[in-house]
Design a protein around this motif. Structure first.
Motif, mmCIF file in Angstrom:
data_model
loop_
_atom_site.group_PDB
_atom_site.id
_atom_site.type_symbol
_atom_site.label_atom_id
_atom_site.label_comp_id
_atom_site.label_asym_id
_atom_site.label_seq_id
_atom_site.Cartn_x
_atom_site.Cartn_y
_atom_site.Cartn_z
ATOM 1 N N UNK A 343 0.831 -1.200 0.000
ATOM 2 C CA UNK A 343 0.000 0.000 0.000
ATOM 3 C C UNK A 343 0.876 1.265 0.000
ATOM 4 N N UNK A 344 1.878 1.277 0.890
ATOM 5 C CA UNK A 344 2.748 2.451 0.989
ATOM 6 C C UNK A 344 3.559 2.634 -0.291
ATOM 7 N N UNK A 345 4.069 1.524 -0.837
ATOM 8 C CA UNK A 345 4.894 1.608 -2.049
ATOM 9 C C UNK A 345 4.074 2.160 -3.216
ATOM 10 N N UNK A 346 2.822 1.720 -3.329
ATOM 11 C CA UNK A 346 1.964 2.189 -4.417
ATOM 12 C C UNK A 346 1.628 3.669 -4.238
ATOM 13 N N UNK A 348 3.289 5.875 -2.584
ATOM 14 C CA UNK A 348 4.494 6.690 -2.752
ATOM 15 C C UNK A 348 4.748 7.000 -4.230
ATOM 16 N N UNK A 349 4.462 6.044 -5.098
ATOM 17 C CA UNK A 349 4.619 6.304 -6.533
ATOM 18 C C UNK A 349 3.522 7.267 -6.998
ATOM 19 N N UNK A 350 2.289 6.992 -6.602
ATOM 20 C CA UNK A 350 1.164 7.812 -7.053
ATOM 21 C C UNK A 350 1.297 9.267 -6.623
ATOM 22 N N UNK A 351 1.811 9.494 -5.397
ATOM 23 C CA UNK A 351 1.883 10.859 -4.869
ATOM 24 C C UNK A 351 3.248 11.505 -5.081
ATOM 25 N N UNK A 352 4.129 10.842 -5.854
ATOM 26 C CA UNK A 352 5.411 11.441 -6.197
ATOM 27 C C UNK A 352 6.445 11.375 -5.087
ATOM 28 N N UNK A 353 6.257 10.448 -4.126
ATOM 29 C CA UNK A 353 7.236 10.290 -3.040
ATOM 30 C C UNK A 353 8.277 9.223 -3.352
ATOM 31 N N UNK A 354 8.093 8.494 -4.446
ATOM 32 C CA UNK A 354 9.055 7.453 -4.818
ATOM 33 C C UNK A 354 9.320 7.535 -6.320
ATOM 34 N N UNK A 355 10.424 6.958 -6.722
ATOM 35 C CA UNK A 355 10.800 6.936 -8.128
ATOM 36 C C UNK A 355 9.736 6.174 -8.931
ATOM 37 N N UNK A 356 9.493 6.645 -10.132
ATOM 38 C CA UNK A 356 8.440 6.080 -10.979
ATOM 39 C C UNK A 356 9.076 5.238 -12.082
ATOM 40 N N UNK A 357 9.619 4.076 -11.688
ATOM 41 C CA UNK A 357 10.415 3.259 -12.601
ATOM 42 C C UNK A 357 9.630 2.790 -13.834
ATOM 43 N N UNK A 358 8.326 2.658 -13.705
ATOM 44 C CA UNK A 358 7.533 2.119 -14.827
ATOM 45 C C UNK A 358 6.783 3.214 -15.601
ATOM 46 N N UNK A 359 7.100 4.485 -15.287
ATOM 47 C CA UNK A 359 6.446 5.613 -15.977
ATOM 48 C C UNK A 359 4.927 5.527 -15.872
ATOM 49 N N UNK A 360 4.466 5.309 -14.671
ATOM 50 C CA UNK A 360 3.025 5.201 -14.420
ATOM 51 C C UNK A 360 2.385 6.564 -14.189
ATOM 52 N N UNK A 361 3.173 7.527 -13.672
ATOM 53 C CA UNK A 361 2.601 8.847 -13.426
ATOM 54 C C UNK A 361 2.445 9.579 -14.748
ATOM 55 N N UNK A 362 1.391 10.391 -14.835
ATOM 56 C CA UNK A 362 1.130 11.183 -16.033
ATOM 57 C C UNK A 362 0.820 12.605 -15.576
ATOM 58 N N UNK A 363 1.681 13.544 -15.970
ATOM 59 C CA UNK A 363 1.505 14.933 -15.525
ATOM 60 C C UNK A 363 0.287 15.551 -16.196
ATOM 61 N N UNK A 364 -0.598 16.141 -15.401
ATOM 62 C CA UNK A 364 -1.769 16.834 -15.947
ATOM 63 C C UNK A 364 -1.555 18.338 -15.918
ATOM 64 N N UNK A 365 -0.845 18.826 -14.891
ATOM 65 C CA UNK A 365 -0.553 20.259 -14.764
ATOM 66 C C UNK A 365 0.914 20.384 -14.322
ATOM 67 N N UNK A 366 1.692 21.125 -15.089
ATOM 68 C CA UNK A 366 3.108 21.333 -14.754
ATOM 69 C C UNK A 366 3.237 22.169 -13.476
ATOM 70 N N UNK A 367 4.388 21.985 -12.806
ATOM 71 C CA UNK A 367 4.620 22.744 -11.556
ATOM 72 C C UNK A 367 4.683 24.231 -11.869
#
Ligand SMILES: *Cc1c(COP(=O)(O)O)cnc(C)c1O
Length: 367
Positions: A343-346, A348-367
């Motif tokens: 749960x924590x590992x997932x 962490x990826x979803x909320x940008x707290x961990x490296x996204x090795x599989x390119x699962x995150x998709x930016x909707x709004x740039x910083x």
């Protein structure tokens, strides 16, 4: 970023920054919606057209509109998170876009091109970005859906449809932290059968599930566990979530999820965990699990944890099981170690707290 252009009509009655901040304190789940929505129409003559970002508003309907009678209605669900760098991202939306197309095909509806699906997400989240909470425990839940709009009672696929995207700020799905749920094994009702609509995210599947859910509640259980339609023996899903069984402990743990039999909803969380578990050094596979195997494996100690997974509640431990004949506690009845690590590992990826090795995150709004 998508190249499709959405006409934009900003709301003149949008909430103030203070009002939004107050809402985000305790948004609950699916109770409040943002100031805008996206709509895209489809007709036989024009195909997909009139992509528009408009103020959130009621959709007037003729009483004879096809969807109210024959139920051509499908939906999706995904979450946007604010990352530590200030950007806003969602998780594997291309997979949701593909599943939306498969659901549409099963209900004889037109497929929405992935570019329009992603473009709609970007347009709405950019406009209503103030509603994305700055808290990893909270998110903006995105609800794309599509229904038939043809007026008439003839039974056949409609000749017009409307795609709509709305968004709702969401707090922790279960308030007060992660708690193991109790489940009722339903032998009286089935959710889906191979050849039916179980693989599609269609509204009718949920209508058909409510009676079994009420029966589970009458048995003092939080959720219903669905068994296969034929033998009422093979475990399929829990409510609107997929299931995982954990065998062994620590380094030697192995997780198993019911294989896609034609009646299960192919969850994106389920699919992600098959990969993520291996990244963490666990075994991960699809298989068949019967209720006898569950009960006996639990009694022998071989089966140590069980959890459900899906976008809305991420990962939820299963604590106790009840059926007409038996009841048992899963492991210690607490939130298992493997369950909580995944749960924590997932998250962490979803909320940008961990490296996204599989390119699962998709930016909707740039910083
Ligand atoms: C949506 C849904 C899931 C979970 O799918 P995710 O893509 O992980 O959110 C599981 N089962 C059913 C019946 C569903 O409708």
């Amino acid at each position: 970023m998508s190249t499709t252009t959405f006409t934009r009509t900003p709301s003149t009655t949008a909430r103030s920054a203070q009002e939004v901040a107050a809402l985000l304190e305790d948004p609950g789940f699916g109770r409040v919606f943002t100031d805008h929505m996206v709509t895209i129409a489809w007709t036989e003559a024009e195909g997909w057209h009139d992509a528009a970002l408009v103020p959130y508003a009621a959709i007037p309907m003729d009483p004879a509109v096809n969807v109210l009678h024959y139920g051509q209605a499908i939906f999706e669900g995904l979450k946007a998170y604010r990352l530590p760098d200030g950007s806003i991202a969602t998780f594997r939306p291309e997979a949701n876009a593909r599943r939306f197309q498969r659901s549409a095909a099963r209900l004889a509806m037109p497929g929405l091109p992935a570019e329009l699906f992603l473009g709609a997400l970007e347009a709405l989240v950019q406009q209503d970005s103030a509603y994305v909470p700055d808290d990893p425990e909270k998110s903006l839940y995105l609800r794309p859906f599509m229904f038939s709009t043809e007026v008439g009672l003839g039974v056949r696929p409609a000749n017009s449809y409307l795609f709509v995207l709305i968004a709702s700020p969401a707090g922790a799905y279960f308030s007060g932290g992660v708690h193991p749920v109790s489940v009722w094994l339903s032998t009286e009702y089935v959710r889906a059968a191979p050849g039916g609509t179980g693989e599609a995210k269609c509204a009718g599947n949920y209508a058909a599930s409510l009676m079994a859910q009420a029966q589970a509640a009458a048995q003092d259980c939080d959720q219903v566990v669905w068994l296969d339609a034929h033998e009422h023996r093979w475990v399929e899903e829990m409510g609107g979530m997929n299931l995982y069984f954990v065998y062994g402990t620590g380094e030697n743990a192995r997780i198993v999820t019911p294989e896609l039999s034609g009646a299960l909803l192919p969850g994106i969380t389920r699919d992600s965990l098959l990969t993520l578990a291996k990244d963490l050094g666990f075994g991960a596979e699809e298989g068949r699990i019967s209720i006898e195997e569950w009960r006996e494996g639990n009694a022998s100690g071989e089966l140590t944890e069980v959890f459900a997974c899906g976008t809305a509640a991420v990962i939820t431990p299963v604590g106790t099981v009840k059926s007409a004949e038996h009841s048992w506690t899963v492991g210690e009845g607490t939130s298992g170690e493997v369950t909580m690590r995944l749960r924590q590992a997932l998250l962490d990826i979803q909320t940008g707290r961990a490296e996204d090795a599989h390119h699962w995150r998709h930016t909707l709004v740039e910083a």
